[in-house]
Each structure stands twice: as C-alpha cells, then as structure tokens.
Design a protein around this motif. Structure first.
Motif, PDB file in Angstrom:
ATOM      1  N   PRO A  33       0.808  -1.220   0.000  1.00  0.00           N
ATOM      2  CA  PRO A  33       0.000   0.000   0.000  1.00  0.00           C
ATOM      3  C   PRO A  33       0.843   1.273   0.000  1.00  0.00           C
ATOM      4  N   HIS A  34       2.004   1.222   0.655  1.00  0.00           N
ATOM      5  CA  HIS A  34       2.917   2.369   0.599  1.00  0.00           C
ATOM      6  C   HIS A  34       4.346   1.870   0.722  1.00  0.00           C
ATOM      7  N   LEU A  35       5.167   2.233  -0.253  1.00  0.00           N
ATOM      8  CA  LEU A  35       6.585   1.873  -0.223  1.00  0.00           C
ATOM      9  C   LEU A  35       7.391   3.105   0.161  1.00  0.00           C
ATOM     10  N   ASP A  36       8.119   3.005   1.256  1.00  0.00           N
ATOM     11  CA  ASP A  36       8.893   4.122   1.781  1.00  0.00           C
ATOM     12  C   ASP A  36      10.258   4.143   1.099  1.00  0.00           C
ATOM     13  N   THR A  37      10.361   4.934   0.060  1.00  0.00           N
ATOM     14  CA  THR A  37      11.601   5.030  -0.706  1.00  0.00           C
ATOM     15  C   THR A  37      11.659   6.384  -1.400  1.00  0.00           C
TER      16      THR A  37
END
Length: 409
Positions: A33-37
C-alpha cells in the motif's frame, strides 16, 4: 529501487485498495500500500494498472497493404488470392516499413508482447520473414516479438513451401502455423505442421475452420493430434468462425474437447466481421466465435487484431482494448464478470497462449506495466479507456496525456 508506480489499482485488488509497485533492475521487487523510498515515482492516481497488453495474432507483414493493393470492390471477395498477385512486387524493405509503423502503433496502445504470423511460400520467399525479423532486436526496448511462420496459400499443393518453412524454423522462427483451408489436402497440411512442431520443439498456431457452413471442420483432427503429440497448452487455433454457425450444445461439446486436450482459441472479431456472411445481401451473419462461451466451458481464449489496413480488414488502430470492446458488442456481452473476461483475453489469457511464465504484476516478474485511464477492467472494455503510460522492463516507453477540457468559465 529505481522506480515506484504509486497509487495503482490492480486487477486483483478490491476497488479503491491502491498499491505501490516497486521496480529495480527491470523487475518488480515490491508491492505494498505504501513503499517508503526516495526512488523516482510515477503517480497512477488510482488508475488501473495491469501487465502489458498481449497481441497473440496479427500479420505485420501484411499490415497496411492497402497502399499496395486497394480493397476489393465486389460483395464477394477473396483477400488471400487477391493479395497473392501482388507478392512479387513486395520487397523486404517494404515489409519492414509497413510492419514498423504498425508495431509502433501497437506499442503506443499498450502492447508489450506480440506474436505475429508471417507467411512464407515461393511467391514471397523469405522477404516477409526477414523484413519482420529485423524488428525483433530493434524494438526489444518496448516489445517482445514472436514470429510464427505459416503457409498461407497451401503447403501440400504448393511445392517449395515446405522447404521455406524449414528454413525459417532453422533461422529461429518461434512458432509454426497453418492455413489448411487453402490447401487441397487439409489433413496432410495439419499432420505435416505437427511433425515440424515436434522436430523443432515449437508451439503451433493455426488459422482454422473459417467458412460460411459448419461442415468439414478440421478442429477434430487438431484435437486428436494435440493429444497424440502431447502438446496440450502449446496449440492455438485462430478464427474458428464455424463455431458461430453451430447451436450451443454442439459448441459446448467441441469446447469440452478443446479444454480437455489443451487447445487455445484466438478470436479475431474485426476480420471475421468484415469477411463472413458476404454471400448474403441481407440478414448477414456476424461469424464471430463466442469467446466468453468457450471460456465458460474451460477453453483458454484470446482476442486479437489479425489484420490492420489491408484487403482482409481495411481499418484498425492496433488497440487491443478497442478489439475487446468490439468482441463484447458483437456477442452482446454486458455483465461485469463477462467484460472482465474480455479484458483477461488481452492480458492474462493471452499470456497463457504465449506460454509466458513471468507475466503480470507480481514480485519477481519483469516490470511490464500499463496504466489505463480507468479504474477497472470492465470500464476499460466498455468505455475503450486508453493507456496513459507504458513501462517495459521498468523503463517508460509510452506517454499518452489524459484529455483535458478547457472550460472558459
């Protein structure tokens, strides 16, 4: 990660449950749902994301032939025999030019993998094959291209064609095809094609059972040989217009046999609508096989373009989504689950025909991704929603801006 496609609606997820797709070195490495990059990002904005569209049956070597041989003017036409007279004039350079324009159109409409049929015979020699093959490496940045060689004007009755098929297979043709309708010995051609498939270990993709009456269908022999040669999943038959002339119980019986032995069907609505029923001047039959009915009985099907701007189909824009919409219109498909199947026939089901083991939006697969200007497969088909962005192995290959209204208010 090299790239993140953010806020994408995947086919496999409930409506509104958006996902990020992380890409590195040309492959999908994460879905969440959310990729922290801090990687470069493309915002899908809640739009539909799917694996690249797949064209399973097109003739690049004969695309745009209207430039060379104009459409026939009579009600009764024979495009194969008509085009045969122009073959001596066709050069490798001409094939390359027309095929390249068509290939670029397909890429622009979201196609990232394609199987093109290419005919060889003494009339055209290897010019068509060589003209199309030159595109394989040149356009690998945007599309993976399979070549299926076949005898359009006959094999048993056209001396010299067999040797050309063998030459093409030795030079790397990926698939062997057939068109027994134009041979004086239908079974002889079909059996020879299965022999060549076994010798060169290639898949089979035949033009089959086109006609205005349901008699003398070749599909039964094809099923028997598929079973005999243990080629389930590696045999595809295109057109199958005679199925449209049979009552549902007989189509269901054939469908069960196709499913049991593993023969795929590629339905080609544009060409078959144009060519079938021309012996009638009213109440003209549609002549298009019901792919949804076949799928319901266990058959794997695709929807494809076949011809573009030539005497057999004098129109076309290489849009597979438009082709799925045409199929749905002709077969009077309306239920959401049926429209979703039509979408699958230009994506997942087409991937099965090409025997792709690495297709779709899944971790580990090549990052072939299309962002469509809609939020569901049903909407894409019913409204002919266009791709806005295409990625091939993680590299952006197509940009199509969304339409904007310039409201003076």
């Amino acid at each position: 990660m090299d790239l993140v496609i953010r806020r994408a609606q995947l086919v496999t997820e409930p409506h509104g449950k958006l996902q990020d797709i992380g890409i590195e070195d040309g492959r999908i490495v994460a879905i969440a749902p959310h990729l922290d990059t801090a990687a470069e990002a493309f915002d899908a904005g809640g739009r539909l994301a799917c694996g690249g569209l797949i064209e399973t049956h097109i003739h690049l070597d004969k695309a745009r032939l209207l430039e060379v041989c104009p459409a026939e003017t009579t009600r009764q036409i024979s495009p194969v025999h008509y085009v045969a007279g122009f073959k001596p004039q066709i050069t490798e350079e001409d094939v390359y030019r027309r095929a390249e324009i068509t290939l670029r159109e397909a890429i622009a409409h979201g196609t990232t993998r394609m199987r093109t049929h290419v005919e060889v015979d003494p009339g055209i020699g290897m010019r068509g094959f060589d003209g199309v093959r030159a595109l394989v490496a040149q356009y690998r940045w945007a599309i993976d291209l399979q070549l299926c060689v076949f005898p359009q004007e006959g094999l048993i009755n056209y001396p010299g064609t067999d040797a050309l098929l063998v030459e093409a297979l030795r030079r790397g043709a990926d698939v062997i095809g057939a068109a027994p309708r134009y041979d004086t010995d239908h079974p002889g051609q079909i059996r020879r094609i299965f022999e060549l498939a076994r010798e060169f270990d290639v898949d089979i993709d035949m033009h089959l059972d086109v006609g205005n009456t349901p008699e003398d269908m070749d599909i039964h022999l094809v099923c028997d040989l598929t079973e005999q040669y243990r080629l389930g999943g590696r045999v595809t038959v295109g057109h199958m217009t005679k199925l449209s002339l049979l009552p549902p119980d007989r189509v269901a019986a054939i469908a069960r046999r196709l499913a049991d032995v593993g023969v795929n069907v590629a339905v080609l609505p544009a060409t078959d609508l144009y060519l079938m029923g021309r012996e009638r001047d009213h109440d003209v039959r549609r002549g298009v096989a019901d792919a949804n009915f076949l799928v319901e009985h266990g058959v794997n099907c695709s929807i494809s373009s076949n011809n573009v701007l030539n005497p057999a189909t004098p129109y076309g824009d290489c849009s597979l989504i438009r082709m799925a919409n045409l199929q749905a219109n002709v077969l009077q498909i309306a239920r959401p689950e049926q429209l979703r199947e039509c979408f699958a026939m230009v994506t997942e089901r087409s991937a099965r025909i090409l025997n792709l083991r690495d297709y779709g939006i899944a971790v580990g697969n090549p990052a072939d991704v299309v962002i469509i200007d809609g939020t569901s497969p049903e909407q894409a088909v019913s409204e002919i929603r266009h791709p806005l962005a295409v990625f091939k192995r993680g590299r952006r290959t197509v940009t199509r801006p969304a339409a904007r209204l310039h409201d003076p208010a």
